[in-house]
Design an enzyme around this catalytic site. Structure first.
Site, short mmCIF file in Angstrom:
data_model
loop_
_atom_site.label_atom_id
_atom_site.label_comp_id
_atom_site.label_asym_id
_atom_site.label_seq_id
_atom_site.Cartn_x
_atom_site.Cartn_y
_atom_site.Cartn_z
CE LYS A 50 -3.87 -2.37 1.92
NZ LYS A 50 -4.25 -3.13 3.10
CD GLN A 94 -4.11 -5.09 6.15
OE1 GLN A 94 -4.03 -4.05 5.53
NE2 GLN A 94 -4.56 -6.20 5.62
CG ASP A 117 -10.41 -0.91 4.31
OD1 ASP A 117 -10.05 -1.40 3.22
OD2 ASP A 117 -9.75 -0.99 5.36
#
Ligand code: GUN
Length: 282
Positions: A50, A94, A117
């Site tokens: 990322k 995460q 997300d």
């Protein structure tokens, strides 16, 4: 039939290039904060990639690698600080989180306007009623692939294997919003093999190597493999037995090089969207 390979790597590169061009027109660089708690090796790999994606897109990025012993308060305090930062447009925590931290509580703490997300219940709600601000990254990436290859789910039977919050459920919703007739299969579905074999578009997101065999694929079906597993030899593979599936499918995604790069590209697209909203640019 020899299937056409859906090249997620190439499409993701194209999307990131266009994101970079759009980001360059903004008064301020889009900023993404990635929070990793604990030392899950797979998560570490994702977080590193990322950071690379952010560099490629011309974004500002920050990474927080916190120890597994991080307390609930420490994590919620960090999220509150990031929520208040002007230079951070997107916050990604995460998953999975180490035992002892409540995933639901943590996702709820993220400002929905920075939830790149698309995991916050507010954004999940918007997605459910068909007015999403952000696209859930993996399912959104699949929809981009279908579009790129001229595959319209409208009127098609779409079978999704796996009902996770990250992939299966939002995938079913996006296919439904695209006017597909959707069947969502899970571990308690007794006739999953037969249902899969009836699919015009089959999406597998279970996480079991060798799950999808040729008998589960209709001649000419589109086969999308979302999973990322390791086979007995330690090689990366999806859920689908690729060679035998490719012999029956019309289109198929490889693993690696299929859905994976698209998930990452969609995260960049969502961060750009967040930055545009925060900077009042349409
Ligand atoms: N873990 C596995 N996939 C994802 C993802 O797309 N986002 C986050 N935050 N965690 C994940």
């Amino acid at each position: 039939m020899a299937a056409v390979l859906i090249d997620g790597k190439a499409l993701a590169a194209q999307i990131k290039q266009s994101v970079r061009a759009d980001a360059g027109t903004l008064p301020r660089k889009p900023g993404l904060a990635v929070v990793l708690v604990g030392d899950n090796p797979a998560s570490r790999v994702y977080v590193t990639s990322k950071r690379k994606d952010c560099e490629e897109c011309g974004f500002y990025s920050e990474e927080y690698a916190l120890p597994a012993e991080t307390t609930r308060k420490q994590l919620l305090d960090l999220i509150a600080e990031l929520n208040g930062r002007e230079d951070i447009d997107g916050i990604l925590v995460q998953l999975p989180l180490p035992k002892g931290l409540d995933e639901r509580e943590v996702l709820l703490a993220i400002d929905p306007a920075k939830d790149v997300d698309c995991f916050h219940p507010y954004n999940v709600g918007q997605l459910t009623i068909g007015t999403p601000v952000f696209q859930p990254c993996t399912p959104g990436g699949v929809m981009e692939m279908l579009k790129e290859y001229g595959i319209d789910p409208a009127g098609k039977r779409c079978v999704v294997l796996g009902r996770s919050n990250i992939v299966g459920k939002p995938m079913a919703l996006l296919l439904l919003h695209a006017n597909g007739t959707v069947v969502l299969c899970h571990s308690k579905t007794p006739d999953m093999r037969e249902l899969a074999a009836s699919a015009d578009i089959l999406v597998s997101a279970v996480g079991r190597a060798g799950l999808v065999t040729a008998d589960m694929i209709k001649e000419g079906a589109v086969v999308i493999d979302v999973a990322m597993n390791r086979n007995g030899a330690g090689k990366l593979c999806g859920d689908v037995c690729f060679e035998e599936a490719a012999a029956k499918a019309s289109y198929i995604t490889p693993v690696p090089g299929g859905v994976g790069p698209m998930t990452r590209a969609m995260l960049m697209k969502n961060t750009l969207t967040a930055a545009m909203l925060h900077q009042g640019v349409k």
